[in-house]
Design a protein around this motif. Structure first.
Motif, PDB file in Angstrom:
ATOM      1  N   LEU A  81     -33.700  69.616 -16.521  1.00 55.11           N
ATOM      2  CA  LEU A  81     -33.849  69.006 -15.203  1.00 55.11           C
ATOM      3  C   LEU A  81     -33.556  67.502 -15.256  1.00 55.11           C
ATOM      4  CD1 LEU A  81     -37.038  70.715 -13.693  1.00 55.11           C
ATOM      5  CD2 LEU A  81     -34.637  71.323 -13.385  1.00 55.11           C
ATOM      6  N   GLU A  82     -33.981  66.864 -16.324  1.00 55.44           N
ATOM      7  CA  GLU A  82     -33.700  65.436 -16.486  1.00 55.44           C
ATOM      8  C   GLU A  82     -32.188  65.188 -16.552  1.00 55.44           C
ATOM      9  OE1 GLU A  82     -35.785  64.527 -20.026  1.00 55.44           O
ATOM     10  OE2 GLU A  82     -37.776  64.586 -19.103  1.00 55.44           O
ATOM     11  N   LYS A  83     -31.467  66.046 -17.287  1.00 57.48           N
ATOM     12  CA  LYS A  83     -30.013  65.887 -17.404  1.00 57.48           C
ATOM     13  C   LYS A  83     -29.326  66.122 -16.069  1.00 57.48           C
ATOM     14  CE  LYS A  83     -28.598  68.539 -20.666  1.00 57.48           C
ATOM     15  NZ  LYS A  83     -27.831  69.166 -21.768  1.00 57.48           N
ATOM     16  N   VAL A  84     -29.790  67.132 -15.331  1.00 57.98           N
ATOM     17  CA  VAL A  84     -29.204  67.418 -14.020  1.00 57.98           C
ATOM     18  C   VAL A  84     -29.427  66.240 -13.080  1.00 57.98           C
ATOM     19  CG1 VAL A  84     -29.316  68.911 -11.987  1.00 57.98           C
ATOM     20  CG2 VAL A  84     -29.443  69.921 -14.275  1.00 57.98           C
ATOM     21  N   ALA A  85     -30.647  65.687 -13.107  1.00 60.04           N
ATOM     22  CA  ALA A  85     -30.965  64.541 -12.245  1.00 60.04           C
ATOM     23  C   ALA A  85     -30.085  63.339 -12.609  1.00 60.04           C
ATOM     24  CB  ALA A  85     -32.434  64.187 -12.374  1.00 60.04           C
ATOM     25  N   LYS A  86     -29.879  63.113 -13.907  1.00 59.22           N
ATOM     26  CA  LYS A  86     -29.050  61.986 -14.348  1.00 59.22           C
ATOM     27  C   LYS A  86     -27.602  62.169 -13.905  1.00 59.22           C
ATOM     28  CE  LYS A  86     -27.788  59.305 -18.429  1.00 59.22           C
ATOM     29  NZ  LYS A  86     -27.961  59.138 -19.897  1.00 59.22           N
ATOM     30  N   THR A  87     -27.087  63.396 -14.046  1.00 56.06           N
ATOM     31  CA  THR A  87     -25.712  63.680 -13.613  1.00 56.06           C
ATOM     32  C   THR A  87     -25.554  63.434 -12.119  1.00 56.06           C
ATOM     33  OG1 THR A  87     -25.435  65.348 -15.352  1.00 56.06           O
ATOM     34  CG2 THR A  87     -23.940  65.468 -13.471  1.00 56.06           C
ATOM     35  N   THR A  88     -26.532  63.866 -11.349  1.00 57.11           N
ATOM     36  CA  THR A  88     -26.496  63.667  -9.898  1.00 57.11           C
ATOM     37  C   THR A  88     -26.542  62.190  -9.544  1.00 57.11           C
ATOM     38  OG1 THR A  88     -27.543  65.807  -9.463  1.00 57.11           O
ATOM     39  CG2 THR A  88     -27.708  64.148  -7.720  1.00 57.11           C
ATOM     40  N   ALA A  89     -27.379  61.432 -10.243  1.00 57.50           N
ATOM     41  CA  ALA A  89     -27.504  60.001  -9.975  1.00 57.50           C
ATOM     42  C   ALA A  89     -26.189  59.279 -10.282  1.00 57.50           C
ATOM     43  CB  ALA A  89     -28.641  59.420 -10.810  1.00 57.50           C
ATOM     44  N   ILE A  90     -25.564  59.596 -11.414  1.00 58.24           N
ATOM     45  CA  ILE A  90     -24.299  58.954 -11.793  1.00 58.24           C
ATOM     46  C   ILE A  90     -23.212  59.278 -10.770  1.00 58.24           C
ATOM     47  CG2 ILE A  90     -22.456  58.943 -13.529  1.00 58.24           C
ATOM     48  CD1 ILE A  90     -24.634  59.385 -15.648  1.00 58.24           C
ATOM     49  N   ARG A  91     -23.138  60.530 -10.371  1.00 61.63           N
ATOM     50  CA  ARG A  91     -22.141  60.931  -9.371  1.00 61.63           C
ATOM     51  C   ARG A  91     -22.382  60.221  -8.039  1.00 61.63           C
ATOM     52  NH1 ARG A  91     -23.596  65.810  -8.724  1.00 61.63           N
ATOM     53  NH2 ARG A  91     -24.627  65.474  -6.720  1.00 61.63           N
ATOM     54  N   THR A  92     -23.634  60.159  -7.624  1.00 66.54           N
ATOM     55  CA  THR A  92     -23.992  59.535  -6.351  1.00 66.54           C
ATOM     56  C   THR A  92     -23.633  58.052  -6.337  1.00 66.54           C
ATOM     57  OG1 THR A  92     -25.817  61.105  -6.020  1.00 66.54           O
ATOM     58  CG2 THR A  92     -25.912  59.040  -4.775  1.00 66.54           C
ATOM     59  N   LEU A  93     -23.826  57.386  -7.477  1.00 70.28           N
ATOM     60  CA  LEU A  93     -23.590  55.946  -7.564  1.00 70.28           C
ATOM     61  C   LEU A  93     -22.130  55.599  -7.843  1.00 70.28           C
ATOM     62  CD1 LEU A  93     -26.812  55.069  -9.548  1.00 70.28           C
ATOM     63  CD2 LEU A  93     -26.285  54.317  -7.219  1.00 70.28           C
ATOM     64  N   GLY A  94     -21.287  56.592  -8.044  1.00 74.12           N
ATOM     65  CA  GLY A  94     -19.874  56.327  -8.252  1.00 74.12           C
ATOM     66  C   GLY A  94     -19.482  56.145  -9.696  1.00 74.12           C
ATOM     67  N   GLY A  95     -20.277  56.632 -10.595  1.00 76.37           N
ATOM     68  CA  GLY A  95     -19.965  56.536 -12.011  1.00 76.37           C
ATOM     69  C   GLY A  95     -20.852  55.540 -12.730  1.00 76.37           C
TER      70      GLY A  95
ATOM     71  N   ASN B  23     -35.835  57.612  -6.320  1.00 75.03           N
ATOM     72  CA  ASN B  23     -35.734  58.369  -5.071  1.00 75.03           C
ATOM     73  C   ASN B  23     -35.550  59.868  -5.320  1.00 75.03           C
ATOM     74  OD1 ASN B  23     -35.970  55.970  -3.729  1.00 75.03           O
ATOM     75  ND2 ASN B  23     -33.849  55.891  -2.990  1.00 75.03           N
ATOM     76  N   ILE B  24     -34.750  60.178  -6.339  1.00 77.44           N
ATOM     77  CA  ILE B  24     -34.532  61.594  -6.671  1.00 77.44           C
ATOM     78  C   ILE B  24     -35.858  62.278  -6.986  1.00 77.44           C
ATOM     79  CG2 ILE B  24     -33.591  63.162  -8.407  1.00 77.44           C
ATOM     80  CD1 ILE B  24     -31.136  61.380  -8.574  1.00 77.44           C
ATOM     81  N   TRP B  25     -36.618  61.678  -7.906  1.00 77.11           N
ATOM     82  CA  TRP B  25     -37.871  62.317  -8.324  1.00 77.11           C
ATOM     83  C   TRP B  25     -38.933  62.242  -7.238  1.00 77.11           C
ATOM     84  CZ3 TRP B  25     -36.933  65.670 -11.621  1.00 77.11           C
ATOM     85  CH2 TRP B  25     -36.095  65.460 -12.698  1.00 77.11           C
ATOM     86  N   ARG B  26     -38.892  61.208  -6.407  1.00 73.82           N
ATOM     87  CA  ARG B  26     -39.825  61.136  -5.278  1.00 73.82           C
ATOM     88  C   ARG B  26     -39.573  62.294  -4.317  1.00 73.82           C
ATOM     89  NH1 ARG B  26     -38.033  56.921  -1.189  1.00 73.82           N
ATOM     90  NH2 ARG B  26     -36.624  58.695  -0.826  1.00 73.82           N
ATOM     91  N   ASP B  27     -38.306  62.488  -3.949  1.00 78.61           N
ATOM     92  CA  ASP B  27     -37.964  63.575  -3.023  1.00 78.61           C
ATOM     93  C   ASP B  27     -38.240  64.941  -3.654  1.00 78.61           C
ATOM     94  OD1 ASP B  27     -37.155  61.604  -1.309  1.00 78.61           O
ATOM     95  OD2 ASP B  27     -35.000  61.884  -1.659  1.00 78.61           O
ATOM     96  N   TYR B  28     -37.960  65.033  -4.943  1.00 77.99           N
ATOM     97  CA  TYR B  28     -38.187  66.291  -5.666  1.00 77.99           C
ATOM     98  C   TYR B  28     -39.668  66.673  -5.612  1.00 77.99           C
ATOM     99  CZ  TYR B  28     -38.307  69.604  -9.606  1.00 77.99           C
ATOM    100  OH  TYR B  28     -38.492  70.710 -10.396  1.00 77.99           O
ATOM    101  N   LYS B  29     -40.538  65.719  -5.935  1.00 75.52           N
ATOM    102  CA  LYS B  29     -41.974  66.000  -5.956  1.00 75.52           C
ATOM    103  C   LYS B  29     -42.499  66.309  -4.562  1.00 75.52           C
ATOM    104  CE  LYS B  29     -42.864  62.204  -8.258  1.00 75.52           C
ATOM    105  NZ  LYS B  29     -43.604  61.115  -8.941  1.00 75.52           N
ATOM    106  N   ASN B  30     -41.951  65.643  -3.561  1.00 70.69           N
ATOM    107  CA  ASN B  30     -42.366  65.936  -2.194  1.00 70.69           C
ATOM    108  C   ASN B  30     -41.928  67.339  -1.770  1.00 70.69           C
ATOM    109  OD1 ASN B  30     -43.574  63.444  -1.850  1.00 70.69           O
ATOM    110  ND2 ASN B  30     -41.769  62.478  -0.919  1.00 70.69           N
ATOM    111  N   TYR B  31     -40.722  67.697  -2.159  1.00 73.42           N
ATOM    112  CA  TYR B  31     -40.185  69.003  -1.766  1.00 73.42           C
ATOM    113  C   TYR B  31     -40.983  70.140  -2.406  1.00 73.42           C
ATOM    114  CZ  TYR B  31     -36.888  72.800  -0.999  1.00 73.42           C
ATOM    115  OH  TYR B  31     -36.316  73.989  -0.633  1.00 73.42           O
ATOM    116  N   PHE B  32     -41.268  70.025  -3.699  1.00 74.19           N
ATOM    117  CA  PHE B  32     -41.988  71.082  -4.409  1.00 74.19           C
ATOM    118  C   PHE B  32     -43.503  70.879  -4.427  1.00 74.19           C
ATOM    119  CE2 PHE B  32     -37.695  71.474  -6.204  1.00 74.19           C
ATOM    120  CZ  PHE B  32     -37.494  72.838  -6.085  1.00 74.19           C
ATOM    121  N   LYS B  33     -43.952  69.757  -3.787  1.00 74.42           N
ATOM    122  CA  LYS B  33     -45.397  69.457  -3.710  1.00 74.42           C
ATOM    123  C   LYS B  33     -46.025  69.389  -5.104  1.00 74.42           C
ATOM    124  CE  LYS B  33     -46.038  71.488   0.883  1.00 74.42           C
ATOM    125  NZ  LYS B  33     -44.599  71.641   1.146  1.00 74.42           N
TER     126      LYS B  33
END
Length: 244
Positions: free
Chosen positions: A157-171, A187-197
């Motif tokens: 999950l950490e790797k997936v989050a990092k890949t998403t962050a890099i893609r979102t920021l443009g590399g 923001n990723i982990w904040r939204d994640y924790k809110n979504y899954f409570k």
């Protein structure tokens, strides 16, 4: 209940027996006195190369203080032996009592005889087995629902989050990444924790693991943050053009 005696495993739950305490009460003597008699019978039987376990099965019980105490489980043969040593009215009464007692037990475990009875018993056993399986599956399901992801899954999950962050920021070499990577990860982990409570992504349930990966892969920032990313990366592009 199973007793291990003379290197033999005796499944006493499959044998009709009467506890020596109950026999002592039927005969009208103290339990300790009956134990002495039974032990004497055991010695005589063993000396004659006969199986004492066919008559008397050693067992134990807990007294009022929770301490283990010796007793015996008497088979029908064992009761007959005790009865044969009694004389007069006492012997007659005991014989009547133990015969009735065994008759009651036989009635409770009456075996099916006709094909119809056998079929009925087979269906009943299958139903009871199915019910036990259902209960077991329910317990396993409940356990899965309460089990959290392991360290390997956390790392994924950490790797997936990092890949998403890099893609979102443009590399990883983008200006937005240099200036906003910490904010995006937060923001990723904040939204994640809110979504899954959850209090932490490490508390993710195993049953939610696949959904968790999909969520992180598809995550995107809010509009204002997206505009800020574009702004920073546009500034970098402009500076590069100007320098060239």
């Amino acid at each position: 209940m199973e007793e291990l005696m003379d290197n033999e495993l005796i499944n006493t739950s499959a044998i009709e027996t009467i506890d020596s305490r109950e026999v002592a009460e039927m005969v009208g003597i103290q339990h300790k006195d009956l134990l002495k008699k039974v032990r004497n019978y055991e010695g005589i039987l063993a000396g004659a190369k006969l199986r004492p376990l066919d008559f008397f099965i050693p067992s134990e019980y807990q007294d009022a203080q929770g301490k283990p105490r010796d007793c015996y489980l008497l088979t029908k043969k064992g009761c007959e032996m005790v009865a044969n040593k009694l004389t007069g009215e006492k012997g007659v009464i005991f014989t009547a009592k133990y015969v009735n007692r065994f008759a009651e037990m036989e009635q409770k475990i009456k075996l099916p005889k006709t094909d119809r009875e056998i079929l009925f018993l087979s269906v009943k056993v299958q139903e009871e087995t199915a019910q036990r399986v259902d209960v077991l599956e329910e317990k396993v399901s409940d356990l899965e629902k309460s089990t959290t992801i392991d360290s390997s899954q956390q790392h994924t999950l950490e790797k997936v989050a990092k890949t998403t962050a890099i893609r979102t920021l443009g590399g990883i070499d983008s200006r937005a990444y240099q200036l906003m990577s910490r904010k995006i990860f937060s923001n990723i982990w904040r939204d994640y924790k809110n979504y899954f409570k959850l209090g932490s992504y490490r508390d993710t349930l195993k049953t939610d693991y696949e959904n968790a990966k999909n969520y992180l892969e598809s995550w995107s920032p809010e509009v204002n943050t997206s505009l800020k990313i574009k702004e920073y990366n546009s500034q970098l592009a402009m500076n590069l053009d100007y320098n060239n």
